[in-house]
Motif scaffolding. Structure first.
Motif, PDB file in Angstrom:
ATOM      1  N   GLN A 107       0.819  -1.208   0.000  1.00 26.86           N
ATOM      2  CA  GLN A 107       0.000   0.000   0.000  1.00 26.86           C
ATOM      3  C   GLN A 107       0.854   1.260   0.000  1.00 26.86           C
ATOM      4  OE1 GLN A 107      -3.000  -0.100   2.987  1.00 26.86           O
ATOM      5  NE2 GLN A 107      -3.844   1.868   2.439  1.00 26.86           N
ATOM      6  N   ASP A 108       2.080   1.180   0.524  1.00 27.99           N
ATOM      7  CA  ASP A 108       2.933   2.361   0.587  1.00 27.99           C
ATOM      8  C   ASP A 108       3.614   2.685  -0.730  1.00 27.99           C
ATOM      9  OD1 ASP A 108       2.300   2.762   3.239  1.00 27.99           O
ATOM     10  OD2 ASP A 108       3.914   1.451   3.940  1.00 27.99           O
ATOM     11  N   LYS A 155      -1.086   3.641  -4.294  1.00 27.18           N
ATOM     12  CA  LYS A 155      -1.916   4.445  -3.381  1.00 27.18           C
ATOM     13  C   LYS A 155      -3.277   4.767  -3.985  1.00 27.18           C
ATOM     14  CE  LYS A 155       1.441   6.623  -0.429  1.00 27.18           C
ATOM     15  NZ  LYS A 155       1.036   6.354   0.919  1.00 27.18           N
TER      16      LYS A 155
END
Length: 170
Positions: free
Chosen positions: A8-9, A14
């Protein structure tokens, strides 16, 4: 299309996480439009088994088919605008989108089979002596699509939560 893996980072992912609901809604709208289009084309026009509204004259039935056909195209076009926006934002999540499409198509078909065919009785799949087999197949296919859609979305949710959890512990 967007890559299906990564955490997710990752800046490239994103948008997919931020727009995951829009992926599902776009897919669902497309599924509704597609199922309605297939129903209209095959069962209303080619096979001529029924009209959208069969409780009146043939002319009213044809008008109701036209309105139903317009609805299916509005849903499809709205879904494709959302799809294009997701691609533009690099936020397309194909597994979630396909899951939403299956949920939308199956949900539409189950609604049609139970509410419109049986409760409202505005039309039947086909006007024959033993309609049971037609209803059974119609609703079973709807349940299969819904199940496949749920599995696609749940599998993607497990992948997402697994990556988030593994990332937090690394």
């Amino acid at each position: 299309m967007a890559i299906e893996n990564g955490n997710q980072d990752n800046p490239n992912n994103k948008n997919r996480y931020a727009y995951s609901g829009r992926n599902s809604w776009s897919g669902a709208l497309f599924g509704i439009g597609l199922a309605a289009f297939i129903d209209e084309t095959i069962f209303h026009q080619l096979l001529r088994w029924h009209h959208f509204y069969d409780k009146s004259t043939t002319d009213i039935g044809l008008i109701s088919d036209g309105l139903f056909h317009a609805f299916s195209w509005f849903a499809t076009i709205a879904a494709l605008f959302m799809f294009a926006d997701l691609r533009r934002r690099n936020a397309l999540w194909s597994t979630r989108w396909v899951g939403g499409m299956l949920l939308g198509a199956g949900g539409f078909q189950l609604y049609d089979g139970i509410i419109q065919h049986k409760l409202m009785q505005i039309h039947q799949i086909r006007y024959v002596e033993n309609i049971f087999i037609y209803d059974l197949i119609w609703n079973a296919l709807a349940i299969l699509m819904i199940t496949a859609g749920i599995l696609a979305v749940r599998t993607q949710n497990r992948k997402q939560s697994g990556k988030t959890a593994s990332h937090e512990h690394s």
